[in-house]
Design a protein around this motif. Sequence first.
Motif, mmCIF file in Angstrom:
data_model
loop_
_atom_site.group_PDB
_atom_site.id
_atom_site.type_symbol
_atom_site.label_atom_id
_atom_site.label_comp_id
_atom_site.label_asym_id
_atom_site.label_seq_id
_atom_site.Cartn_x
_atom_site.Cartn_y
_atom_site.Cartn_z
ATOM 1 N N PHE A 148 35.260 44.795 36.400
ATOM 2 C CA PHE A 148 35.385 45.970 37.265
ATOM 3 C C PHE A 148 35.591 47.244 36.446
ATOM 4 O O PHE A 148 34.951 48.278 36.714
ATOM 5 C CB PHE A 148 36.553 45.760 38.226
ATOM 6 C CG PHE A 148 36.884 46.961 39.054
ATOM 7 C CD1 PHE A 148 36.108 47.301 40.146
ATOM 8 C CD2 PHE A 148 37.978 47.760 38.733
ATOM 9 C CE1 PHE A 148 36.410 48.431 40.903
ATOM 10 C CE2 PHE A 148 38.292 48.880 39.484
ATOM 11 C CZ PHE A 148 37.501 49.211 40.571
ATOM 12 N N ALA B 15 33.578 47.812 45.696
ATOM 13 C CA ALA B 15 33.226 47.005 44.520
ATOM 14 C C ALA B 15 34.263 45.918 44.214
ATOM 15 O O ALA B 15 33.890 44.791 43.842
ATOM 16 C CB ALA B 15 33.058 47.920 43.305
ATOM 17 N N LEU B 16 35.541 46.239 44.372
ATOM 18 C CA LEU B 16 36.577 45.295 43.935
ATOM 19 C C LEU B 16 36.556 43.972 44.713
ATOM 20 O O LEU B 16 36.614 42.896 44.087
ATOM 21 C CB LEU B 16 37.955 45.962 44.017
ATOM 22 C CG LEU B 16 39.054 45.356 43.143
ATOM 23 C CD1 LEU B 16 38.588 45.166 41.708
ATOM 24 C CD2 LEU B 16 40.293 46.214 43.172
ATOM 25 N N GLU C 101 27.565 43.365 39.607
ATOM 26 C CA GLU C 101 27.783 43.475 41.057
ATOM 27 C C GLU C 101 28.593 44.721 41.404
ATOM 28 O O GLU C 101 28.363 45.346 42.434
ATOM 29 C CB GLU C 101 28.505 42.220 41.574
ATOM 30 C CG GLU C 101 27.642 40.969 41.630
ATOM 31 C CD GLU C 101 26.663 40.980 42.797
ATOM 32 O OE1 GLU C 101 26.678 41.944 43.579
ATOM 33 O OE2 GLU C 101 25.874 40.014 42.895
ATOM 34 N N CYS C 102 29.543 45.070 40.549
ATOM 35 C CA CYS C 102 30.440 46.198 40.844
ATOM 36 C C CYS C 102 29.804 47.555 40.544
ATOM 37 O O CYS C 102 30.143 48.555 41.191
ATOM 38 C CB CYS C 102 31.740 46.062 40.043
ATOM 39 S SG CYS C 102 32.807 44.715 40.581
ATOM 40 N N GLY D 110 33.821 41.973 43.415
ATOM 41 C CA GLY D 110 34.194 41.377 42.131
ATOM 42 C C GLY D 110 34.995 40.091 42.308
ATOM 43 O O GLY D 110 34.793 39.118 41.577
#
Length: 248
Positions: A69, A184-185, A130-131, A188
């Motif tokens: 992240f 995003a988190l 992904e983040c 993650g």
Amino acid sequence: MKAIKKFIVKYLALILIALLWQGFVLAELFPRQLFPGLGEILLVFVELLATSDLWTNMGVTIYRILVGFLLAAIVGIPIGIQMSRSSFIDDLMQPIFTAGYPIPRVALYPIFVLLFGLGSGSKIFTIFLECIFPIVVSTYYGAKSVNHLYVWSGQNMGATDRKLFWKVFLPGTMPSIFTGFRIALPIGVVIAVLTEMISSNNGIGYFLVYLSATLSQSKVLAVVIFISLFGYGLDRLLLYVRNRYVYW
């Protein structure tokens, strides 16, 4: 009284789901081994909290999530801001982030395993990918909305690009950046657990697979609740930091 009412309304949906779950258990619609009661799950949950296995594996997962992240934030924020400021960089990067966003990066995980091995490297890189997309997109639109008068004033006072980045664009974009962080988190967290379930000998995802193999559904559900609470705690922490330090 008002606080109690607010608490009930806030968590009403969760309370209803819990009541519905317990109703199914009492009605014995499903085998008890597959659908344990809430009391049994909570008892196992408390027992798991006292074990080192849970915390050791969770520590590994937290490390992977935070590194992936933070790397995404360090790389993504400057990219998003520069895309909003330069039409050349915008044209260059837009196809990557527009076409790449819908791709399920976890599908590329086998390739990352070949490149970075079965350890933390492949998992951190998947979390990073992904983040970075939600962080770049939210930063980009946040920087686009920065008041041009502030930029114009800074330029007329002789501010360099570096000073404009730190003094104008970054502070002006922070609310949008935190929105990207909140998207995003949790992603993650999901990716960390998924990749650990696919191939790992540690981490909370591996721990889930291990418990599934013992056919202890109550332990599996207890860990799922633990992951859910962990994700909720992360979101509350982000929200606290945002409200505390990014109040504009």
